[in-house]
Structure formats: structure tokens, C-alpha cells
Design a protein around this motif. Structure first.
Motif, mmCIF file in Angstrom:
data_model
loop_
_atom_site.group_PDB
_atom_site.id
_atom_site.type_symbol
_atom_site.label_atom_id
_atom_site.label_comp_id
_atom_site.label_asym_id
_atom_site.label_seq_id
_atom_site.Cartn_x
_atom_site.Cartn_y
_atom_site.Cartn_z
ATOM 1 N N MET A 1 29.150 -17.871 15.509
ATOM 2 C CA MET A 1 28.993 -19.180 14.854
ATOM 3 C C MET A 1 27.997 -19.082 13.698
ATOM 4 N N PHE B 1 34.837 -22.145 13.677
ATOM 5 C CA PHE B 1 33.544 -22.576 14.224
ATOM 6 C C PHE B 1 33.765 -23.562 15.380
ATOM 7 N N SER B 2 34.645 -24.549 15.161
ATOM 8 C CA SER B 2 34.917 -25.565 16.198
ATOM 9 C C SER B 2 35.500 -24.923 17.447
ATOM 10 N N ASN B 3 36.469 -24.030 17.227
ATOM 11 C CA ASN B 3 37.122 -23.391 18.387
ATOM 12 C C ASN B 3 36.124 -22.554 19.183
ATOM 13 N N LEU C 1 32.940 -22.930 19.266
ATOM 14 C CA LEU C 1 31.966 -23.823 19.923
ATOM 15 C C LEU C 1 32.475 -24.222 21.311
ATOM 16 N N ALA D 1 32.697 -29.950 15.115
ATOM 17 C CA ALA D 1 31.868 -28.946 14.430
ATOM 18 C C ALA D 1 30.415 -29.396 14.260
ATOM 19 N N ASN E 1 35.574 -23.648 9.217
ATOM 20 C CA ASN E 1 35.281 -24.831 10.036
ATOM 21 C C ASN E 1 36.104 -24.829 11.329
ATOM 22 N N ALA F 1 34.229 -31.196 22.436
ATOM 23 C CA ALA F 1 33.740 -29.806 22.460
ATOM 24 C C ALA F 1 34.128 -29.040 21.208
ATOM 25 N N THR F 2 35.111 -29.555 20.447
ATOM 26 C CA THR F 2 35.481 -28.871 19.196
ATOM 27 C C THR F 2 34.981 -29.654 17.968
#
Lengths: 180, 436
Positions: free
Chosen positions: A29, A54-56, A58, B60, A51, B57-58
Motif C-alpha cells: 500500500m 490500493f482498495s483491494n 486494503l 481507499a 487506487n 473495507a475497500t
């Protein structure tokens, strides 16, 4: 080694493995967002996957780490009644473990139902580079299921059942951490 | 379906009761969520619960939480903070009560590097408090400056609590983070002024002359130079947000790189420390984000019961004085935070307050920064302020009674600071205004 004991060790090894995944997830990340800032402001070309990745990651990092957190018993709790009434501390802790095992188990079951649906329908992320949602949501199921098992194990304080770790020190986070 | 107020009051009562039993907060939320969904939608609602968790949870913007925690971990575990303490110590001049000033200045800078008041309180209790007592500084005022100073950490960016508030209240996280700078500095100034006033009224609170080795101009320059790497971290976090170069999450990542460079500069970077820092930051983030994942679903469930729209209707029809409403909205968490964990309380109150502040037409950044200060204050308000317990753990020879007694002056000063923010909103809103 007895089969049950072997099963618990395998459970601990799996938790250690996902702990490492969480560590690398956090490291990636940092790298992804630094790369995004550098390419956007110095090379004038934003990374269209940063982005999303990063979200996945996280989501994966959170739920890969949840079983370890349950294993070391470092979830945030409000210990007002147990502190004031030491005599009820033990029964309340037992109740907490039973409720925790049931609720996490139920959440894992709910999540599993959704995972099955996502696979059957081939659901993908709504991102620039779509990925199967199950790659991330599978970790939600795993996180809850494994935590349910740790809550259950905490009810039986026998040496073969007690959790161990091969990659971390089995201690709750130090006061140097904390968010408050 | 039952009336909204029956659902709301029974749900909240059960939630608080579950919290008080000492079970993990996220389990308490999940019990209510699963029970609520079953009650209102049946098993058809289960998919919604899981998808809500996945969506949260996703998100950002929540990624800044693990990254800010990691930054603090790297700085504390590497021992860089000790360098910072030595440098600031050399820079604080020969003034009466210098240790009090040092304590507050150090806490302010630490607050700009880490969002954890417990970390700051525990660390200063271990390192600075013994030195203050040895030099015959007043115990109560020394403890008070550490408690007050520690309280600044969640207010000055980086602040994990500000990110949680921003996420749940749907307010710009960048504005909330930057909005904390003014109040943080104001409170630090109030604490220093209060110390000087107290010393003036009672000179025995600080020794007349402190045994202090002569600090040459060269040493002072070296100390100032030693602070430069830390300034770089602060710039990489706050500066990049202010300049519009990075989002809060991106600035958290660049801040981590700044922390790594600082540790490398002071030759304190090693693999063991990095592994421990990343592991602990990831674990702690999982604890927080799991609660947040559950709390967001709880908020959605509240909206589904009709409770949110009913609260809006009630507030609209009350026609009460908005300042009275503001007082009540601040008084409630102030009192409850004495007994209930700040995070748990925050997660319950935010979804109820969000529609209210829209009706009352408060500036959201101003209101939520005030709320953040109020919630943070709970950490140093007896009898259940966790920073007081962290300080007690770090300074075993100081009685909890003394720590409780020491806190009240700084609780009062923080309340005074809040009053000033109410009277002069630009203390909060000026810097975020520059972002727009």
C-alpha cells in the motif's frame, strides 16, 4: 501428535501465513501510493490501477490480519464492568468468547453465501481493471471463520488448544501503538 | 414494523450493554446488525450486510489509517523520537519553568508525527516525567502538562480519529485533518500560558534555577538541524495535503517514506524493526477497521429503521436555540466519555449527530473538529481516561489519585479552548478554507 492438535497447529500456521500477507499488503500500500504521487506529479502520468489496487489490498490486509488479532486477544473492549466487578470477569469473558464464536461463525456463513453467489454470477469489481470480487471478499469469509475458531479455542485452555505463533510474539500491541 | 424510537432506544441500550460486558466492540455491533437485519428484513438482508462490509473495507480513504499508524510505529520503534526529544530540549531556552514548556512543545511536535495520545503519554511518562521530578518541578503540574500535551496528538494531523469521523460523517477528511492544526496550536499555547500564570502565582512550582549545562550556539544549530528530518515528515503529511499534491491517504504513504528516511538518516533502520512496525501497524489497523466496517453497517441500519429521518423531524420541530443545542451535543459526549470508551461512543453518536448538524446548519468541519477535541478530552477525564492509565503504567511511582487531580486544570483549559473555537470559528475553518 493427535489429529485435533495437528488441526490447531495447522490453523495457527494458516494465521501466520495470512499475517505475513497482511504485512506485505501494508508494505505494498505504501509503495503503490508513493508510486502514484511520483508518477502523477513528476512524470505527469497517473497510474490508472493504483487506487483500485490500493482498495483491494486494503480489504485483503484487514481480513488477513483479523484472525491474528483474535488469536492474541487484542480487539478493543470496554472493560468497565469486568474492572469494577472482578468476580464476574471470568463468566463475562466466557460469554464474550461464546458470543464471539457464534457471531463470527454466522458472519462467515453469511459471507460464504455471498461468495458462492459472486462466483456463480461471475461478479467483478467496478474498477478500471476489473477483478473477480471473490478475490477480496473471500478474505472476509476467512477472517470471520478463523476468528470464530479462535474464540471457540479460547474456551478450552488446554496446551494442545492454546494458540501459538511461529512468526510473531504472542502479545497484544504495546501502548506505543494505539489510535487514541 | 415497531415504532422507530422503540427500535432505536432498544438497539442503543442493547449495544451499550454489550459493550459494557467487555466483549469486543465489533462483536457488539455485529450482534445488533445481525439481529436488526433478521428482525427487519429476514435472511434476505444478509447479502446487504456482507456487501456493506466489502464496500467499507475497500474504501481507499480508510487506507490512511494503517499508514498513519505505521508512521508512528516506525518513529517510536526506531528510537528517532529520542533524538527529537534531545533536540527540543536544547532549543528551549533558560526560562523559569522550562520543563513545562519542553513537555508541551515536545507533545505538540510528537502529535504532529503520531496520532496516538496513549503513545505520547506513555513515552513522556517514561522519559520526561522522571527528569522533571528529579529537577524538583511540581508533580501535579508536570503530570498535567504531559496529560494535556498527549491530548493534542489526536487533534493535530495525522489523526486516526479525524479519519474515522470524516468517513462516518461524510466530511472531507483533508479538511478535518488540516482543521485540527489551529485548535492544536491554540491548546498548546493555552497550556503554556497557564503554566506561566501558575508559576507567577506560586513560584515554588518551578525551581528558580535549573541545573542546565551551557548550550552553545553551535549546539543549538545542530539541534535545529536535527529537527529537519522531522520537519520533512510533517511537510510530507500536512504540506502535501495543503498544496493539493496528495490526498490524505497518499500523504500518509509519503509520510511513511519520510519516517523511513528519518530512521535511515539516524542509522536506526533495520529489518527487525521494520518487520515489527509493519506487523503491529497492520494488526492494529485490522482492529480499528473491523470496528469501522461494522459501525458503517450499523449506521445504514439506523437509516433503514427510519430513526435518522425521525431525528431530523424532531430537531426541525424543536425550534430550540442552536447554541443550546450545540451545548447539549457537546455536553453529552463530555459526560459519557468519562465512563465509556471514546471510539465506541463516537461510533454511536456520529450517525445520530449527522442529520442534526445539517438541520442546525453548523459548519461540518468546525463542528466535527469541536467534537473530536471533546472526544479526545475523554482520554484525560477521570475516572476512565486511558491516557491517565497509560501514564500510570509508565510512571509507577505516581499515584493514580495525583494523576486524576493533575488532569482537571488541563480539562478546564481544553474546555476554554473549545469555547474560544465556538466564539472564533476561523481557528478551525481558516486553514481548510485555503484548501477549497
Amino acid at each position: 501428535m493427535r489429529p485435533l492438535s495437528l488441526f490447531f497447529r495447522a490453523h495457527d500456521v494458516l494465521t501466520d501465513t495470512t499475517y505475513i500477507i497482511g504485512v506485505f499488503g501494508l508494505a505494498s500500500m505504501v509503495i503503490i501510493y508513493c508510486a502514484e504521487v511520483v508518477t502523477r506529479y513528476f512524470l505527469n502520468s497517473a497510474l490508472d490501477w493504483a487506487n483500485d489496487a490500493f482498495s483491494n489490498i486494503l480489504c485483503i490486509t484487514i481480513f488477513a490480519m483479523v484472525p491474528h488479532v483474535t488469536r492474541i486477544g487484542s480487539h478493543i473492549e470496554i472493560n468497565l464492568i469486568p474492572e469494577l466487578l472482578p468476580s464476574v470477569r471470568r463468566p463475562l469473558a466466557t460469554m464474550g468468547s461464546i458470543v464471539g464464536a457464534f457471531v463470527c461463525g454466522f458472519a462467515a456463513w453469511m459471507s460464504l453465501q455471498e461468495n458462492v453467489r459472486q462466483v456463480a454470477l461471475g461478479i467483478q469489481t467496478a474498477q478500471n481493471h476489473p477483478l473477480p470480487v471473490i478475490w477480496m471478499s473471500g478474505f472476509i469469509t476467512y477472517g470471520f471463520a478463523s476468528s470464530a475458531l479462535y474464540f471457540l479455542r479460547s474456551l478450552f485452555p488446554y496446551p494442545a488448544v492454546l494458540p501459538v505463533s511461529f512468526v510473531t510474539q504472542m502479545a497484544a500491541p504495546s501502548p506505543s501503538s494505539g489510535i487514541e | 414494523m415497531a415504532d422507530w424510537w422503540v427500535v432505536l432506544s432498544s438497539g442503543l441500550t442493547l449495544l451499550v450493554a454489550l459493550f459494557l460486558t467487555g466483549m469486543p466492540i465489533f462483536i457488539g455491533f455485529l450482534v445488533i446488525i445481525i439481529g436488526g437485519v433478521l428482525f427487519m428484513m429476514g435472511s434476505a438482508g444478509f447479502g446487504m450486510v456482507v456487501n456493506s462490509m466489502y464496500d467499507t473495507a475497500t474504501t481507499a480513504s480508510l487506507g490512511s489509517i494503517p499508514l498513519f499508524i505505521l508512521l508512528g510505529e516506525i518513529l517510536f520503534r526506531s528510537g528517532c523520537v529520542q533524538v527529537l526529544m534531545d533536540s527540543i530540549d536544547k532549543l528551549v531556552g533558560r526560562i523559569r519553568g522550562r520543563q513545562y514548556v519542553l513537555s508541551i512543545a515536545l507533545a505538540t511536535v510528537l502529535g504532529a508525527l503520531s496520532g496516538s495520545s496513549m503513545a505520547v503519554g506513555a513515552m513522556m511518562g517514561r522519559s520526561l516525567l522522571p527528569a522533571m521530578l528529579e529537577k524538583k518541578y511540581d508533580l501535579r503540574l508536570s503530570v498535567g502538562t504531559i496529560l494535556g500535551g498527549a491530548c493534542l496528538a489526536p487533534i493535530i494531523p495525522p489523526s486516526i480519529l479525524a479519519i474515522i469521523i470524516g468517513t462516518l460523517a461524510d466530511v472531507s477528511i483533508a479538511s478535518l485533518l488540516i482543521g485540527g492544526v489551529g485548535p492544536g496550536l491554540l491548546l498548546a499555547a493555552l497550556y503554556v500560558i497557564a503554566c506561566f500564570v501558575k508559576i507567577r502565582l506560586d513560584p515554588t512550582l518551578a525551581p528558580e534555577t535549573e541545573a542546565l549545562g551551557k548550550v552553545s550556539a553551535g549546539e543549538k544549530w545542530r539541534a535545529a538541524f536535527g529537527l529537519l528530518p522531522f520537519s520533512l515528515i510533517i511537510f510530507m503529511v500536512v504540506g502535501l495535503i495543503m498544496l493539493g499534491i496528495a490526498t490524505p491517504s497518499e500523504s500518509a504513504a509519503t509520510g511513511v517514506v519520510g519516517g523511513l528516511l528519518t530512521a535511515a538518516y539516524y542509522r536506526k533502520l533495520n529489518l527487525r524493526m521494520l518487520y515489527a512496525s509493519f506487523g503491529e501497524a497492520a494488526a492494529l489497523s485490522a482492529v480499528i477497521l473491523l470496528i469501522l466496517v461494522s459501525a458503517v453497517m450499523f449506521t445504514q441500519l439506523l437509516a433503514f429503521t427510519g430513526a435518522i429521518s425521525a431525528v431530523i423531524h424532531i430537531v426541525t420541530s424543536l425550534d430550540a436555540n442552536i447554541w443550546l443545542m450545540l451545548f447539549l451535543m457537546m455536553f453529552l459526549p463530555f459526560v459519557l466519555c468519562m465512563f465509556i470508551d471514546q471510539i465506541g461512543l463516537m461510533l454511536i453518536l456520529i450517525p445520530i449527530y449527522v442529520p442534526m448538524i445539517r438541520v442546525l446548519d453548523f459548519d461540518p468541519v468546525w463542528f466535527w473538529v469541536l467534537f473530536l477535541i471533546n472526544i479526545t478530552l475523554g482520554a484525560i477525564t477521570p475516572p476512565f481516561g486511558y491516557v491517565m492509565f497509560a501514564l500510570k503504567a509508565a510512571a509507577a511511582n505516581v499515584s493514580i489519585k495525583e494523576i486524576f487531580a493533575a488532569s482537571w486544570l488541563f480539562v478546564g483549559l481544553t474546555l476554554l479552548g473549545m469555547l474560544l473555537i465556538v466564539l472564533f470559528p476561523p481557528i478551525v475553518t481558516y486553514l481548510p478554507g485555503l484548501l477549497r
